[in-house]
Scaffold this motif. Structure first.
Motif, PDB file in Angstrom:
ATOM      1  N   ILE A 255      31.850  27.190  74.182  1.00  0.00           N
ATOM      2  CA  ILE A 255      30.596  27.230  72.884  1.00  0.00           C
ATOM      3  C   ILE A 255      29.919  26.838  73.346  1.00  0.00           C
ATOM      4  O   ILE A 255      29.673  25.170  73.901  1.00  0.00           O
ATOM      5  CB  ILE A 255      31.001  27.503  71.891  1.00  0.00           C
ATOM      6  CG1 ILE A 255      29.968  28.461  70.436  1.00  0.00           C
ATOM      7  CG2 ILE A 255      31.295  25.842  70.817  1.00  0.00           C
ATOM      8  CD1 ILE A 255      29.304  29.842  71.193  1.00  0.00           C
ATOM      9  N   HIS A 256      28.173  27.239  73.271  1.00  0.00           N
ATOM     10  CA  HIS A 256      27.011  26.182  73.755  1.00  0.00           C
ATOM     11  C   HIS A 256      26.724  25.415  72.246  1.00  0.00           C
ATOM     12  O   HIS A 256      27.036  25.620  71.595  1.00  0.00           O
ATOM     13  CB  HIS A 256      26.538  27.364  74.509  1.00  0.00           C
ATOM     14  CG  HIS A 256      25.719  28.177  73.288  1.00  0.00           C
ATOM     15  ND1 HIS A 256      24.035  27.892  72.289  1.00  0.00           N
ATOM     16  CD2 HIS A 256      25.821  29.485  72.562  1.00  0.00           C
ATOM     17  CE1 HIS A 256      24.163  29.360  71.781  1.00  0.00           C
ATOM     18  NE2 HIS A 256      25.222  29.886  71.620  1.00  0.00           N
ATOM     19  N   MET A 257      26.183  23.931  72.581  1.00  0.00           N
ATOM     20  CA  MET A 257      25.186  23.239  71.487  1.00  0.00           C
ATOM     21  C   MET A 257      23.991  23.450  71.542  1.00  0.00           C
ATOM     22  O   MET A 257      23.718  23.011  70.609  1.00  0.00           O
ATOM     23  CB  MET A 257      25.950  22.265  72.255  1.00  0.00           C
ATOM     24  CG  MET A 257      25.531  21.500  73.649  1.00  0.00           C
ATOM     25  SD  MET A 257      25.769  19.718  73.156  1.00  0.00           S
ATOM     26  CE  MET A 257      26.921  19.209  75.322  1.00  0.00           C
TER      27      MET A 257
ATOM     28  N   ASP B 187      23.068  25.455  77.537  1.00  0.00           N
ATOM     29  CA  ASP B 187      22.085  26.111  77.969  1.00  0.00           C
ATOM     30  C   ASP B 187      22.483  28.168  78.452  1.00  0.00           C
ATOM     31  O   ASP B 187      21.845  28.535  78.875  1.00  0.00           O
ATOM     32  CB  ASP B 187      21.733  25.717  79.919  1.00  0.00           C
ATOM     33  CG  ASP B 187      22.889  25.368  80.501  1.00  0.00           C
ATOM     34  OD1 ASP B 187      24.122  25.889  80.165  1.00  0.00           O
ATOM     35  OD2 ASP B 187      22.997  25.419  81.554  1.00  0.00           O
ATOM     36  N   GLU B 188      23.291  28.023  76.967  1.00  0.00           N
ATOM     37  CA  GLU B 188      23.318  29.176  77.229  1.00  0.00           C
ATOM     38  C   GLU B 188      22.564  30.381  76.727  1.00  0.00           C
ATOM     39  O   GLU B 188      22.772  31.436  77.142  1.00  0.00           O
ATOM     40  CB  GLU B 188      25.047  29.578  76.026  1.00  0.00           C
ATOM     41  CG  GLU B 188      25.576  30.536  76.178  1.00  0.00           C
ATOM     42  CD  GLU B 188      25.153  31.690  75.029  1.00  0.00           C
ATOM     43  OE1 GLU B 188      24.835  32.794  74.896  1.00  0.00           O
ATOM     44  OE2 GLU B 188      23.747  31.356  74.078  1.00  0.00           O
ATOM     45  N   GLU B 189      21.425  29.409  75.647  1.00  0.00           N
ATOM     46  CA  GLU B 189      20.455  30.745  75.464  1.00  0.00           C
ATOM     47  C   GLU B 189      19.927  30.822  76.167  1.00  0.00           C
ATOM     48  O   GLU B 189      18.767  31.936  76.205  1.00  0.00           O
ATOM     49  CB  GLU B 189      19.946  29.314  74.002  1.00  0.00           C
ATOM     50  CG  GLU B 189      20.409  29.286  72.940  1.00  0.00           C
ATOM     51  CD  GLU B 189      21.658  30.871  72.617  1.00  0.00           C
ATOM     52  OE1 GLU B 189      20.596  32.232  72.355  1.00  0.00           O
ATOM     53  OE2 GLU B 189      21.560  31.050  71.296  1.00  0.00           O
ATOM     54  N   ILE B 190      19.529  30.450  77.173  1.00  0.00           N
ATOM     55  CA  ILE B 190      18.631  30.616  78.635  1.00  0.00           C
ATOM     56  C   ILE B 190      19.863  31.211  79.588  1.00  0.00           C
ATOM     57  O   ILE B 190      19.278  31.213  80.444  1.00  0.00           O
ATOM     58  CB  ILE B 190      17.746  29.536  79.124  1.00  0.00           C
ATOM     59  CG1 ILE B 190      18.396  28.430  79.499  1.00  0.00           C
ATOM     60  CG2 ILE B 190      16.740  29.129  78.551  1.00  0.00           C
ATOM     61  CD1 ILE B 190      17.643  27.680  80.430  1.00  0.00           C
TER      62      ILE B 190
ATOM     63  N   PHE C 273      32.885  31.341  71.471  1.00  0.00           N
ATOM     64  CA  PHE C 273      32.801  30.887  69.774  1.00  0.00           C
ATOM     65  C   PHE C 273      31.687  32.024  69.446  1.00  0.00           C
ATOM     66  O   PHE C 273      30.929  30.838  68.418  1.00  0.00           O
ATOM     67  CB  PHE C 273      33.353  30.032  69.299  1.00  0.00           C
ATOM     68  CG  PHE C 273      34.729  29.411  69.306  1.00  0.00           C
ATOM     69  CD1 PHE C 273      35.568  29.533  67.638  1.00  0.00           C
ATOM     70  CD2 PHE C 273      35.489  29.436  70.189  1.00  0.00           C
ATOM     71  CE1 PHE C 273      37.173  29.717  68.197  1.00  0.00           C
ATOM     72  CE2 PHE C 273      36.871  29.110  70.772  1.00  0.00           C
ATOM     73  CZ  PHE C 273      37.441  29.317  69.053  1.00  0.00           C
ATOM     74  N   GLU C 274      31.043  32.777  69.598  1.00  0.00           N
ATOM     75  CA  GLU C 274      29.785  32.827  69.237  1.00  0.00           C
ATOM     76  C   GLU C 274      30.255  33.636  67.370  1.00  0.00           C
ATOM     77  O   GLU C 274      31.204  33.593  67.508  1.00  0.00           O
ATOM     78  CB  GLU C 274      28.973  34.057  69.868  1.00  0.00           C
ATOM     79  CG  GLU C 274      28.846  33.796  71.630  1.00  0.00           C
ATOM     80  CD  GLU C 274      27.420  33.116  71.504  1.00  0.00           C
ATOM     81  OE1 GLU C 274      26.941  33.267  70.366  1.00  0.00           O
ATOM     82  OE2 GLU C 274      27.478  31.811  72.199  1.00  0.00           O
ATOM     83  N   PRO C 275      29.032  33.740  66.919  1.00  0.00           N
ATOM     84  CA  PRO C 275      29.733  34.234  65.701  1.00  0.00           C
ATOM     85  C   PRO C 275      29.818  35.482  65.112  1.00  0.00           C
ATOM     86  O   PRO C 275      29.558  36.122  66.163  1.00  0.00           O
ATOM     87  CB  PRO C 275      28.408  34.309  64.608  1.00  0.00           C
ATOM     88  CG  PRO C 275      27.041  33.884  65.663  1.00  0.00           C
ATOM     89  CD  PRO C 275      27.668  33.415  66.594  1.00  0.00           C
TER      90      PRO C 275
ATOM     91  N   ALA D 130      25.021  29.118  62.629  1.00  0.00           N
ATOM     92  CA  ALA D 130      26.602  30.197  62.932  1.00  0.00           C
ATOM     93  C   ALA D 130      26.517  30.717  64.463  1.00  0.00           C
ATOM     94  O   ALA D 130      27.260  30.715  65.426  1.00  0.00           O
ATOM     95  CB  ALA D 130      25.777  31.993  62.517  1.00  0.00           C
ATOM     96  N   ASP D 131      25.686  30.165  64.997  1.00  0.00           N
ATOM     97  CA  ASP D 131      24.460  29.936  66.791  1.00  0.00           C
ATOM     98  C   ASP D 131      24.398  28.885  67.042  1.00  0.00           C
ATOM     99  O   ASP D 131      23.540  28.764  67.594  1.00  0.00           O
ATOM    100  CB  ASP D 131      24.116  31.782  66.875  1.00  0.00           C
ATOM    101  CG  ASP D 131      23.318  31.763  68.085  1.00  0.00           C
ATOM    102  OD1 ASP D 131      25.070  31.114  69.297  1.00  0.00           O
ATOM    103  OD2 ASP D 131      22.866  32.300  69.095  1.00  0.00           O
ATOM    104  N   ALA D 132      25.529  28.416  67.498  1.00  0.00           N
ATOM    105  CA  ALA D 132      26.818  28.411  67.370  1.00  0.00           C
ATOM    106  C   ALA D 132      27.466  26.860  67.091  1.00  0.00           C
ATOM    107  O   ALA D 132      28.682  26.527  67.157  1.00  0.00           O
ATOM    108  CB  ALA D 132      27.568  28.390  68.401  1.00  0.00           C
TER     109      ALA D 132
HETATM  110 ZN   LIG Z   1      25.130  32.266  71.089  1.00  0.00          ZN
END
Ligand SMILES: [Zn+2]
Length: 405
Positions: free
Chosen positions: A104-106, A167-170, A192-194, A133-135
């Motif tokens: 999961i991303h930070m 960097d998941e959100e980009i 582990f995305e919500p 929640a995310d994440a």
């Molecule tokens: Zn996410």
């Protein structure tokens, strides 16, 4: 497979998780109060330190790895490199026959100067906060599921790898190389995305691609020699309109999301940049879009004095319901029965790192985080009492894998 797990295989571990909900919630709240927008490298560093301390309790081989820089096209149409945060990688029993990936991303979508910075409690008992929640909730669910699993004598049968990326959100440009590497070493992936607010998990996901079109023309004085100019904005506007016209089915969507160009009004503009996000359901559609873009660009380049380049790609290929996913869904449904729960499944247009793992051949389920909603908005919330139950489901999934050998 469920029948292979006896109550004695999970009773102590799940009881322990039941006693941990308040501690888990405290950790989520502290983590969410540290800003870790994707480009806030100081904030990401703080979160990395915090997580390193917590995840060290798992006693695995922990490494902090550098991301690759993000390459993008800037507002002058030139390529640019952007430094990204570090990656946390942990591996335990790396020589085990069977290994599970947990990821999961930070990072969050809220930048350092975004107005949404701190958690607050809502009247309904939910926790409202950036990334609850995310994440950040998902990070703590992952940690506690592993802590519980490691208490079991079955743990010795199963190896695992944890990937926490910044960097998941980009679209994970700086960590995708590791995603591809790890995918080949593991048999299944848990991300582990919500989960959706009612507990529904995501089965398939659309793919997503970002494309940047750069048009070059010729500048000229709009009064003295207008006829010598070649207008890049007009060429780009026509191209963007043609791309928008491709929208004909909800399965494939083309969103013209950003447009830049021009300056003084007495100058014929020689540069324009158009940016488009495309969502597709199948790999065939991905090919179709790539071909459409190539054709549109080549047609636009037939105009005298205009040249257009396209940059970008489908960084998240579509994630279909493969045989491997069906098996995982079955396993999770069986584990949920132990918790006297029934899981609902649905698809979504949003992409996650689960798409990338799937494209690299690793079947995965990517919404095993806690329940929450309104993510990517200031209303983002976490349902606090879902933390321990989400971790219990994941602990059971790990135990079921460990019990198979
Ligand atoms: Zn996410």
């Amino acid at each position: 497979m469920n029948s292979l797990l006896n109550e004695s295989d999970w009773r102590n571990e799940l009881d322990w998780l039941d006693s941990q909900n308040a501690t888990m919630l405290q950790l989520v709240e502290s983590l969410a109060n540290i800003n870790s927008g994707t480009f806030n490298l100081d904030g990401l560093k703080k979160v990395t330190n915090y997580l390193t301390a917590e995840f060290s309790k798992l006693d695995g081989d922990l490494a902090i790895l550098e991301s690759r820089p993000q390459l993008s096209i800037n507002s002058t149409g030139k390529p640019e490199e952007q430094t990204l945060g570090d990656i946390i990688h942990i591996s335990k029993r790396s020589d085990a026959k069977k290994k599970i990936l947990l990821c999961i991303h930070m990072d969050t979508v809220y930048s350092k100067d975004h107005p949404f910075q701190k958690c607050q409690w809502l009247e309904n008992g939910y926790l409202n906060g950036p990334g609850v929640a995310d994440a950040k909730g998902g990070l703590i669910v992952m940690l506690y599921a592993l802590l519980a699993f490691e208490k079991s004598p079955l743990a010795k049968n199963l190896g695992w790898e944890v990937l926490i990326n910044p960097d998941e959100e980009i679209g994970s440009p700086g960590s995708v190389h590791l995603i591809n590497e790890i995918a080949h070493r593991c048999t299944a992936g848990l991300l582990f995305e919500p989960a959706l607010p009612d507990g529904t998990l995501v089965s398939w996901r659309k793919g997503s691609g970002n494309f940047t079109f750069v048009a070059k023309g010729r500048s000229a004085h709009s009064g003295r020699e207008f006829e010598n100019g070649r207008n890049a904005i007009v060429a780009m506007a026509k191209l963007m309109d043609a791309i928008d016209q491709l929208n004909s089915t909800p399965d494939i969507t083309y969103n013209v999301g950003n447009f830049q160009g021009g300056g003084a009004l007495n100058v014929v503009p020689d540069l324009a940049i158009g940016r488009v996000n495309v969502r597709i359901k199948t790999v065939e559609q991905q090919r179709q879009v790539e071909q459409q873009f190539a054709e549109l660009v080549s047609r636009a380049n037939q105009s005298d004095g205009i040249s257009i380049d396209v940059h970008g790609q489908f960084s998240s290929p579509p994630k279909p319901i493969s045989q491997g996913v069906i098996k995982l869904q079955h396993r999770i449904n069986e584990c949920a029965k132990i918790l006297e729960k029934q899981i609902s499944w649905r698809g979504t247009g949003g992409a996650s790192d689960g798409n990338k793992f799937a494209a690299a051949g690793l079947p995965n389920i990517d919404t095993l985080g806690p329940l929450g909603g309104d993510i990517h908005s200031m209303d983002e919330y976490l349902i606090p009492e879902s933390l321990a139950p989400s971790a219990k489901l994941v602990a059971l999934i790990l135990l079921s894998f460990a019990n198979e050998n």
